[in-house]
Motif scaffolding. Structure first.
Motif, PDB file in Angstrom:
ATOM      1  N   CYS A  10       0.832  -1.206   0.000  1.00 22.71           N
ATOM      2  CA  CYS A  10       0.000   0.000   0.000  1.00 22.71           C
ATOM      3  C   CYS A  10       0.864   1.252   0.000  1.00 22.71           C
ATOM      4  N   ALA A  11       1.949   1.246   0.796  1.00 23.47           N
ATOM      5  CA  ALA A  11       2.838   2.407   0.834  1.00 23.47           C
ATOM      6  C   ALA A  11       3.472   2.651  -0.527  1.00 23.47           C
ATOM      7  N   ILE A  12       3.893   1.574  -1.197  1.00 20.16           N
ATOM      8  CA  ILE A  12       4.480   1.718  -2.533  1.00 20.16           C
ATOM      9  C   ILE A  12       3.468   2.315  -3.499  1.00 20.16           C
ATOM     10  N   ALA A  13       2.224   1.826  -3.447  1.00 17.28           N
ATOM     11  CA  ALA A  13       1.192   2.336  -4.350  1.00 17.28           C
ATOM     12  C   ALA A  13       0.922   3.813  -4.106  1.00 17.28           C
ATOM     13  N   VAL A  14       0.862   4.213  -2.821  1.00 25.41           N
ATOM     14  CA  VAL A  14       0.571   5.611  -2.495  1.00 25.41           C
ATOM     15  C   VAL A  14       1.716   6.520  -2.943  1.00 25.41           C
ATOM     16  N   VAL A  15       2.952   6.121  -2.658  1.00 25.34           N
ATOM     17  CA  VAL A  15       4.100   6.946  -3.057  1.00 25.34           C
ATOM     18  C   VAL A  15       4.204   7.023  -4.578  1.00 25.34           C
ATOM     19  N   TYR A  16       3.988   5.897  -5.226  1.00 29.43           N
ATOM     20  CA  TYR A  16       4.027   5.845  -6.691  1.00 29.43           C
ATOM     21  C   TYR A  16       2.966   6.774  -7.280  1.00 29.43           C
ATOM     22  N   ALA A  17       1.750   6.704  -6.743  1.00 28.98           N
ATOM     23  CA  ALA A  17       0.669   7.546  -7.251  1.00 28.98           C
ATOM     24  C   ALA A  17       0.945   9.017  -6.995  1.00 28.98           C
ATOM     25  N   ALA A  18       1.456   9.353  -5.797  1.00 26.98           N
ATOM     26  CA  ALA A  18       1.762  10.753  -5.481  1.00 26.98           C
ATOM     27  C   ALA A  18       2.839  11.295  -6.421  1.00 26.98           C
ATOM     28  N   ALA A  19       3.850  10.465  -6.737  1.00 27.65           N
ATOM     29  CA  ALA A  19       4.894  10.897  -7.668  1.00 27.65           C
ATOM     30  C   ALA A  19       4.318  11.130  -9.060  1.00 27.65           C
ATOM     31  N   CYS A  20       3.387  10.275  -9.474  1.00 23.59           N
ATOM     32  CA  CYS A  20       2.749  10.452 -10.788  1.00 23.59           C
ATOM     33  C   CYS A  20       1.927  11.730 -10.842  1.00 23.59           C
ATOM     34  N   VAL A  21       1.196  12.027  -9.773  1.00 19.95           N
ATOM     35  CA  VAL A  21       0.404  13.258  -9.740  1.00 19.95           C
ATOM     36  C   VAL A  21       1.309  14.484  -9.780  1.00 19.95           C
ATOM     37  N   ALA A  22       2.395  14.441  -8.984  1.00 22.04           N
ATOM     38  CA  ALA A  22       3.326  15.569  -8.997  1.00 22.04           C
ATOM     39  C   ALA A  22       3.952  15.734 -10.383  1.00 22.04           C
ATOM     40  N   GLY A  23       4.319  14.620 -11.004  1.00 19.54           N
ATOM     41  CA  GLY A  23       4.866  14.705 -12.352  1.00 19.54           C
ATOM     42  C   GLY A  23       3.857  15.235 -13.351  1.00 19.54           C
ATOM     43  N   ALA A  24       2.593  14.857 -13.182  1.00 19.70           N
ATOM     44  CA  ALA A  24       1.552  15.352 -14.079  1.00 19.70           C
ATOM     45  C   ALA A  24       1.383  16.861 -13.945  1.00 19.70           C
ATOM     46  N   ARG A  25       1.404  17.356 -12.733  1.00 23.01           N
ATOM     47  CA  ARG A  25       1.271  18.804 -12.532  1.00 23.01           C
ATOM     48  C   ARG A  25       2.466  19.546 -13.125  1.00 23.01           C
ATOM     49  N   TRP A  26       3.661  18.964 -12.986  1.00 21.02           N
ATOM     50  CA  TRP A  26       4.854  19.615 -13.531  1.00 21.02           C
ATOM     51  C   TRP A  26       4.806  19.646 -15.051  1.00 21.02           C
ATOM     52  N   LEU A  27       4.445  18.518 -15.662  1.00 21.92           N
ATOM     53  CA  LEU A  27       4.355  18.468 -17.120  1.00 21.92           C
ATOM     54  C   LEU A  27       3.261  19.397 -17.639  1.00 21.92           C
ATOM     55  N   ASP A  28       2.166  19.501 -16.905  1.00 27.24           N
ATOM     56  CA  ASP A  28       1.085  20.386 -17.319  1.00 27.24           C
ATOM     57  C   ASP A  28       1.553  21.838 -17.320  1.00 27.24           C
ATOM     58  N   GLY A  29       2.369  22.181 -16.331  1.00 23.59           N
ATOM     59  CA  GLY A  29       2.917  23.529 -16.304  1.00 23.59           C
ATOM     60  C   GLY A  29       3.843  23.821 -17.456  1.00 23.59           C
ATOM     61  N   GLY A  69       3.178  22.757 -20.432  1.00 23.01           N
ATOM     62  CA  GLY A  69       2.346  22.693 -21.629  1.00 23.01           C
ATOM     63  C   GLY A  69       2.262  21.326 -22.260  1.00 23.01           C
ATOM     64  N   LEU A  70       2.732  20.284 -21.577  1.00 15.92           N
ATOM     65  CA  LEU A  70       2.702  18.918 -22.101  1.00 15.92           C
ATOM     66  C   LEU A  70       1.499  18.194 -21.496  1.00 15.92           C
ATOM     67  N   ALA A  71       0.326  18.514 -22.016  1.00 14.05           N
ATOM     68  CA  ALA A  71      -0.901  18.008 -21.402  1.00 14.05           C
ATOM     69  C   ALA A  71      -1.078  16.504 -21.596  1.00 14.05           C
ATOM     70  N   ILE A  72      -0.651  15.961 -22.736  1.00 13.72           N
ATOM     71  CA  ILE A  72      -0.891  14.540 -23.002  1.00 13.72           C
ATOM     72  C   ILE A  72      -0.058  13.639 -22.095  1.00 13.72           C
ATOM     73  N   PRO A  73       1.277  13.814 -22.003  1.00 20.82           N
ATOM     74  CA  PRO A  73       2.002  12.994 -21.023  1.00 20.82           C
ATOM     75  C   PRO A  73       1.572  13.263 -19.591  1.00 20.82           C
ATOM     76  N   ALA A  74       1.142  14.489 -19.297  1.00 16.08           N
ATOM     77  CA  ALA A  74       0.630  14.774 -17.954  1.00 16.08           C
ATOM     78  C   ALA A  74      -0.622  13.951 -17.667  1.00 16.08           C
ATOM     79  N   GLY A  75      -1.520  13.865 -18.644  1.00 12.49           N
ATOM     80  CA  GLY A  75      -2.725  13.055 -18.469  1.00 12.49           C
ATOM     81  C   GLY A  75      -2.415  11.585 -18.306  1.00 12.49           C
ATOM     82  N   ILE A  76      -1.369  11.099 -18.990  1.00 15.36           N
ATOM     83  CA  ILE A  76      -0.993   9.692 -18.864  1.00 15.36           C
ATOM     84  C   ILE A  76      -0.479   9.409 -17.460  1.00 15.36           C
ATOM     85  N   LEU A  77       0.343  10.300 -16.914  1.00 22.44           N
ATOM     86  CA  LEU A  77       0.840  10.110 -15.549  1.00 22.44           C
ATOM     87  C   LEU A  77      -0.306  10.138 -14.541  1.00 22.44           C
ATOM     88  N   ALA A  78      -1.249  11.048 -14.731  1.00 20.69           N
ATOM     89  CA  ALA A  78      -2.402  11.095 -13.828  1.00 20.69           C
ATOM     90  C   ALA A  78      -3.219   9.814 -13.914  1.00 20.69           C
TER      91      ALA A  78
END
Length: 393
Positions: free
Chosen positions: A114-133, A135-144
């Motif tokens: 569960c800890a691995i899943a939560v950390v993995y998901a949080a990293a993906c969300v953070a990466g999605a927000r960074w990519l969105d900033g 202007g890379l909306a498509i890879p950001a959506g994939i990470l989300a």
């Protein structure tokens, strides 16, 4: 005659205020509302596109004009090598996160997983927000989307850690890998958690690719709900029930896609394609279940062919290929049935079918020559809520 005075130069703020984000759909909508002549749209679009040089748009991030850009300046998905790499890499990451991480379940325990899943998901969300900033909306959506796909893993782990997983019966799921292969009502908790997480992600991040886990989860849920309604081993547990249940559920998914599509295409809507996955899996579920129905009635078979013919035209109106493809397969299947069953010994049937094919081609040629006039007439007969789905002239 004195030379004309040069136009005053605009500073960056004034230039940004005079910049418009234009796409082809905006011109088509203006033509539908009578603000432009339909015949003028292609010429005007060509003029605007030709007038936008690389130097003109280099100084302004907002000035994006092109068929691959949405109304809010975000690039839309398209079939290109770059986007193919995006989605292929995303699918590999999703498979790794949902299929293969559970191999370590026995070694690290449910809380560790569960800890691995939560950390993995949080990293993906953070990466999605960074990519969105960036202007890379498509890879950001994939990470989300990867983050949402990790929700079943986290939910499974928490249930096991707290001893809340339902008592296993013979043949019941014992590992998370069976989530994708075994139909069982116990998966409903994972599916409900995934839908809740996807709803939050869509409300917060608004990436269309997030609808992929929603559609797949709804598809899984249709099968698991059927198993919950009908107890295994009972006399009512028949293929007919599962087929009809899937047909109704698939139709509901397609109608949900239509509602989502209508909200997105409505004036003031986002213009993003949130309905693609709902249409895809909903129509596949509905059409496959419908096509598996057997009937000895020729009238039922004719109605099936007419329904599929309607799907072909509906796909043209809604601009959704999945309707046209499935409808074409259904009509082809009906013609194949006529050829091999009804008119097996008839010499005239192949000739008649060939003539019908030539007639359809002739109708296509006639329609191409009169397409603009016919589309304008069809738009006038459709309610305003459906006119936006008409293909551009």
């Amino acid at each position: 005659m004195p030379p004309p005075l040069p136009e005053p130069k605009l500073n960056e703020r004034e230039n940004a205020e005079r910049t418009l984000i234009i796409r082809r759909d905006d011109l088509d909508e203006a033509a539908r509302q009578g603000l432009l002549l339909p015949a003028a749209v292609p010429a005007l679009w060509g003029h605007l596109a030709a007038g936008v040089g690389a130097a003109a748009i280099a100084g302004s991030v907002a000035a994006k004009i092109g068929p691959g850009t949405s109304a809010n300046g975000i690039e839309s998905p398209r079939f290109g090598f770059t986007h193919l790499l995006y989605y292929f890499g995303g699918l590999l990451a999703i498979g790794a996160a949902t299929l293969f991480m559970t191999e370590a379940f026995e070694r690290i325990g449910p809380w560790g997983l569960c800890a691995i899943a939560v950390v993995y998901a949080a990293a993906c969300v953070a990466g999605a927000r960074w990519l969105d900033g960036k202007g890379l909306a498509i890879p950001a959506g994939i990470l989300a989307t990867i983050a949402v796909c990790l929700v079943p893993l986290a939910t499974w782990s928490v249930q096991h850690a707290l001893g809340l997983w339902p008592e296993l019966a013979a043949g019941a799921p014992a590992r998370l890998q069976q989530y994708h292969t075994l139909i069982d009502w116990r998966w409903l908790t994972l599916e409900l958690a995934t839908l809740a997480a996807a709803a939050v992600a869509l409300w917060w991040l608004r990436y269309p690719f997030l609808m992929m886990p929603v559609a797949i989860t709804l598809w899984y849920m249709s099968m698991d709900l059927a198993r919950l309604i009908v107890a295994p081993g009972s006399s009512t547990e028949t293929w007919t029930f599962y087929r009809d249940f899937s047909m109704v559920f698939g139709l509901l998914m397609a109608l949900l896609g239509f509602w989502v599509d209508a909200r997105s295409r409505a004036p003031g809507g986002s213009g993003r394609d949130y309905a693609f996955w709902l249409y895809l899996l909903g129509m596949l579920t509905f059409w496959c279940a419908l096509s598996s129905r057997r009937s000895n009635s020729e009238l039922d078979k004719l109605l099936y062919a007419l329904l599929n013919l309607g799907f072909v035209f509906l796909g043209a109106i809604l601009q959704r290929r999945i309707f046209t493809i499935l409808g074409g397969l259904g009509v082809a299947g009906y013609l194949g049935y006529l050829s091999y069953k009804v008119f097996r010994d008839s010499l005239l049937f192949p000739i008649a079918l060939t003539l019908i094919g030539f007639a359809v081609i002739a109708v296509g040629i006639w329609y191409q020559r009169n397409e603009e006039r016919l589309q304008a007439a069809l738009r006038r007969t459709l309610p305003p809520s459906l006119q936006r789905w008409m293909p551009p002239a």
